[in-house]
Design a protein around this motif. Structure first.
Motif, PDB file in Angstrom:
ATOM      1  N   UNK A  13      16.260  52.434 -15.417  1.00 51.88           N
ATOM      2  CA  UNK A  13      16.370  51.273 -14.540  1.00 51.88           C
ATOM      3  C   UNK A  13      17.782  51.199 -13.978  1.00 51.88           C
ATOM      4  N   UNK A  14      17.909  50.997 -12.676  1.00 51.40           N
ATOM      5  CA  UNK A  14      19.209  50.813 -12.057  1.00 51.40           C
ATOM      6  C   UNK A  14      19.458  49.334 -11.803  1.00 51.40           C
ATOM      7  N   UNK A  15      20.727  48.934 -11.878  1.00 54.39           N
ATOM      8  CA  UNK A  15      21.137  47.568 -11.574  1.00 54.39           C
ATOM      9  C   UNK A  15      21.840  47.578 -10.223  1.00 54.39           C
ATOM     10  N   UNK A  16      21.279  46.841  -9.258  1.00 58.40           N
ATOM     11  CA  UNK A  16      21.812  46.833  -7.897  1.00 58.40           C
ATOM     12  C   UNK A  16      22.360  45.463  -7.532  1.00 58.40           C
ATOM     13  N   UNK A  17      23.381  45.461  -6.690  1.00 64.88           N
ATOM     14  CA  UNK A  17      23.989  44.239  -6.175  1.00 64.88           C
ATOM     15  C   UNK A  17      24.040  44.346  -4.656  1.00 64.88           C
TER      16      UNK A  17
ATOM     17  N   UNK B  26      25.224  50.053 -11.913  1.00 66.42           N
ATOM     18  CA  UNK B  26      25.102  50.734 -13.200  1.00 66.42           C
ATOM     19  C   UNK B  26      23.669  51.134 -13.481  1.00 66.42           C
ATOM     20  N   UNK B  27      23.470  51.784 -14.584  1.00 66.12           N
ATOM     21  CA  UNK B  27      22.152  52.312 -14.933  1.00 66.12           C
ATOM     22  C   UNK B  27      21.817  51.998 -16.377  1.00 66.12           C
ATOM     23  N   UNK B  28      20.545  51.735 -16.624  1.00 71.19           N
ATOM     24  CA  UNK B  28      20.026  51.480 -17.971  1.00 71.19           C
ATOM     25  C   UNK B  28      19.075  52.613 -18.301  1.00 71.19           C
ATOM     26  N   UNK B  29      19.250  53.241 -19.446  1.00 71.45           N
ATOM     27  CA  UNK B  29      18.505  54.455 -19.780  1.00 71.45           C
ATOM     28  C   UNK B  29      17.090  54.185 -20.254  1.00 71.45           C
ATOM     29  N   UNK B  30      16.513  53.051 -19.884  1.00 72.87           N
ATOM     30  CA  UNK B  30      15.177  52.695 -20.321  1.00 72.87           C
ATOM     31  C   UNK B  30      14.561  51.762 -19.289  1.00 72.87           C
ATOM     32  N   UNK B  31      13.303  51.406 -19.486  1.00 69.62           N
ATOM     33  CA  UNK B  31      12.678  50.394 -18.634  1.00 69.62           C
ATOM     34  C   UNK B  31      13.210  49.032 -19.071  1.00 69.62           C
TER      35      UNK B  31
ATOM     36  N   UNK C 248      28.554  43.344 -19.788  1.00 70.09           N
ATOM     37  CA  UNK C 248      29.112  42.491 -18.744  1.00 70.09           C
ATOM     38  C   UNK C 248      29.212  43.250 -17.427  1.00 70.09           C
ATOM     39  N   UNK C 249      29.246  42.486 -16.355  1.00 72.28           N
ATOM     40  CA  UNK C 249      29.583  42.992 -15.034  1.00 72.28           C
ATOM     41  C   UNK C 249      31.017  42.572 -14.737  1.00 72.28           C
ATOM     42  N   UNK C 250      31.828  43.503 -14.251  1.00 68.99           N
ATOM     43  CA  UNK C 250      33.216  43.193 -13.912  1.00 68.99           C
ATOM     44  C   UNK C 250      33.508  43.752 -12.535  1.00 68.99           C
ATOM     45  N   UNK C 251      34.221  42.972 -11.724  1.00 71.41           N
ATOM     46  CA  UNK C 251      34.534  43.398 -10.369  1.00 71.41           C
ATOM     47  C   UNK C 251      35.757  44.310 -10.390  1.00 71.41           C
ATOM     48  N   UNK C 252      35.612  45.481  -9.774  1.00 71.89           N
ATOM     49  CA  UNK C 252      36.696  46.465  -9.746  1.00 71.89           C
ATOM     50  C   UNK C 252      36.866  47.004  -8.334  1.00 71.89           C
ATOM     51  N   UNK C 253      38.120  47.323  -7.926  1.00 72.37           N
ATOM     52  CA  UNK C 253      38.354  47.869  -6.578  1.00 72.37           C
ATOM     53  C   UNK C 253      37.769  49.267  -6.446  1.00 72.37           C
ATOM     54  N   UNK C 254      37.217  49.548  -5.276  1.00 74.47           N
ATOM     55  CA  UNK C 254      36.651  50.879  -5.028  1.00 74.47           C
ATOM     56  C   UNK C 254      37.372  51.565  -3.881  1.00 74.47           C
ATOM     57  N   UNK C 255      38.371  50.901  -3.303  1.00 71.59           N
ATOM     58  CA  UNK C 255      39.194  51.516  -2.263  1.00 71.59           C
ATOM     59  C   UNK C 255      40.641  51.529  -2.723  1.00 71.59           C
TER      60      UNK C 255
ATOM     61  N   UNK D  65      28.995  47.799 -14.186  1.00 66.85           N
ATOM     62  CA  UNK D  65      28.640  47.593 -15.594  1.00 66.85           C
ATOM     63  C   UNK D  65      29.840  47.941 -16.466  1.00 66.85           C
ATOM     64  N   UNK D  66      30.116  47.104 -17.467  1.00 67.37           N
ATOM     65  CA  UNK D  66      31.273  47.296 -18.339  1.00 67.37           C
ATOM     66  C   UNK D  66      31.279  48.682 -18.960  1.00 67.37           C
ATOM     67  N   UNK D  67      32.459  49.298 -19.066  1.00 65.49           N
ATOM     68  CA  UNK D  67      32.545  50.632 -19.688  1.00 65.49           C
ATOM     69  C   UNK D  67      32.181  50.614 -21.178  1.00 65.49           C
TER      70      UNK D  67
END
Length: 369
Positions: A68-72, A86-91, A144-151, A161-163
């Motif tokens: 399952x993928x988590x999309x925003x 992020x990704x979840x390795x299950x349904x 947790x979900x945490x906001x991080x810069x991608x640029x 998704x939290x590391x």
């Protein structure tokens, strides 16, 4: 958010039944104008919820591999801005969210997943043998979900998704939640800034015909705790029947749920139980039944679902009165009730379920204080 699906087919003695694909849409409804826009018609998109930041939403997406993928993305302009967080390795199912208002402005996220007897996520991979049913149970996983810069200049940031990855809240406890159908439902667990509450069969009590189902509480603050706290069973003095529908108050300070008094009486009513200062919870809790001015001490109706008001001072309760589902509003401070609650909905305009109200209450989340 609303989901709509349609399917058609026909059959008779002279015809072969033809099953056509089910079409499914997720739409964004403007409550002021009554208009809606299409958000998704992809059948792999599920459980779209408000993230609580401007018009952002979060949803689950099925993959061909069984994960399952988590999309925003943006509720109004999905094609313009959406990404995989992020990704979840299950349904995964029964997505829950809570903004923590900590220094990083993290968002707690929890899902239910099939879980192996060793406590790992279960995904049936291609070519593998099916694991025996008694080796796979449901468990609550959180992170947790945490906001991080991608640029490089930090002008664009995304929730990731939290590391620390996903933690199994029930590992090593012998408990299962959500419970297998038909007992289980989306209301089997809830999360808040105070932790997790969930329903599970009591492994030490009850009988096969009348299993003891109780509410358990896991205290959490960051949802990234290295050591997982053990679930604490919430026992209510003089109430030994089934518990159901645990829900945190909006600020996470209280928990309300339904509970029967008698363990085997199928006709026993549900009572509303409110546990205040949940972080201070210890062992048995003594509660007062809902007082009225009637000859009978308890409210004569049996609630079957409810929702907190936005400010946490009231409860909206659905109960059947003379064969009709009616909506009631009562103070969350049950001891302040001086007379029997009166319905706030008429017989001709009664919601089928208070979850319709929860859709409005939960979108979007509160702003940072």
């Amino acid at each position: 958010m609303s989901n709509r699906s349609n399917s058609t087919g026909s059959s008779s003695k002279s015809q072969t039944a033809v099953e056509l694909p089910i079409s499914k849409e997720t739409r964004v409804l403007n409550l002021k104008t009554g208009t809606s826009i299409l958000f998704s018609k992809d059948p792999s998109d599920r459980e779209v919820k408000w993230l609580g930041i401007e018009d952002d939403v979060i949803w689950l997406k099925d993959t061909a591999s069984g994960a399952t993928e988590v999309w925003v993305g943006d509720a109004a302009e999905r094609e313009k801005r959406s990404y995989c967080a992020g990704k979840i390795a299950s349904y995964a199912f029964h997505l829950k969210l809570k903004r923590l208002f900590n220094e990083h402005d993290d968002i707690a996220i929890a899902v239910a997943c099939p879980t192996t007897s060793t406590g790992g996520m279960y995904t049936l991979k291609q070519g593998e043998d099916v694991v025996a049913e008694d080796e796979v149970t449901n468990a609550i996983w959180y992170t947790t979900l945490r906001k991080k810069p991608v640029t490089e200049d930090g002008t664009e940031a995304r929730y990731i998704i939290s590391p620390t990855k996903w933690a199994n809240a029930l590992r090593g406890t012998g408990l299962e939640s959500p419970m297998p159908s038909p007992l289980g439902s989306m209301h089997d667990f809830d999360i808040s800034s105070s932790g997790i509450v969930f329903l599970s069969k009591d492994t030490t009590g009850g009988s096969p015909n009348f299993p003891s189902i109780n509410v358990y509480y896991i205290p959490l603050k960051t949802f990234t705790e290295v050591s997982r706290p053990r679930p604490q069973i919430i026992r209510v003095k003089d109430y030994e029947g089934r518990s159901s529908h645990p829900v945190f108050s909006p600020n996470g300070g209280s928990v309300a749920f339904l509970k029967k008094q008698h363990p085997i009486d199928q006709n026993d009513r549900n009572r509303i139980i409110v546990i205040n200062r949940i972080r201070d919870f210890r062992a048995y809790v003594t509660v007062d039944d809902m007082p009225t001015q009637q000859s009978e001490k308890s409210w004569h109706l049996s609630p079957f679902t409810f929702s907190w008001s936005d400010n946490g001072t009231e409860l909206y309760v659905v109960a059947v009165d003379h064969g009709i589902r009616r909506l009631f509003k009562i103070p969350a401070a049950l001891s302040s009730i001086k007379k029997e609650p009166e319905p706030i909905t008429s017989e001709s305009n009664t919601p089928a379920d208070v979850r319709h109200l929860r859709m409005v209450f939960s979108a979007p989340m509160e702003a940072r204080p």
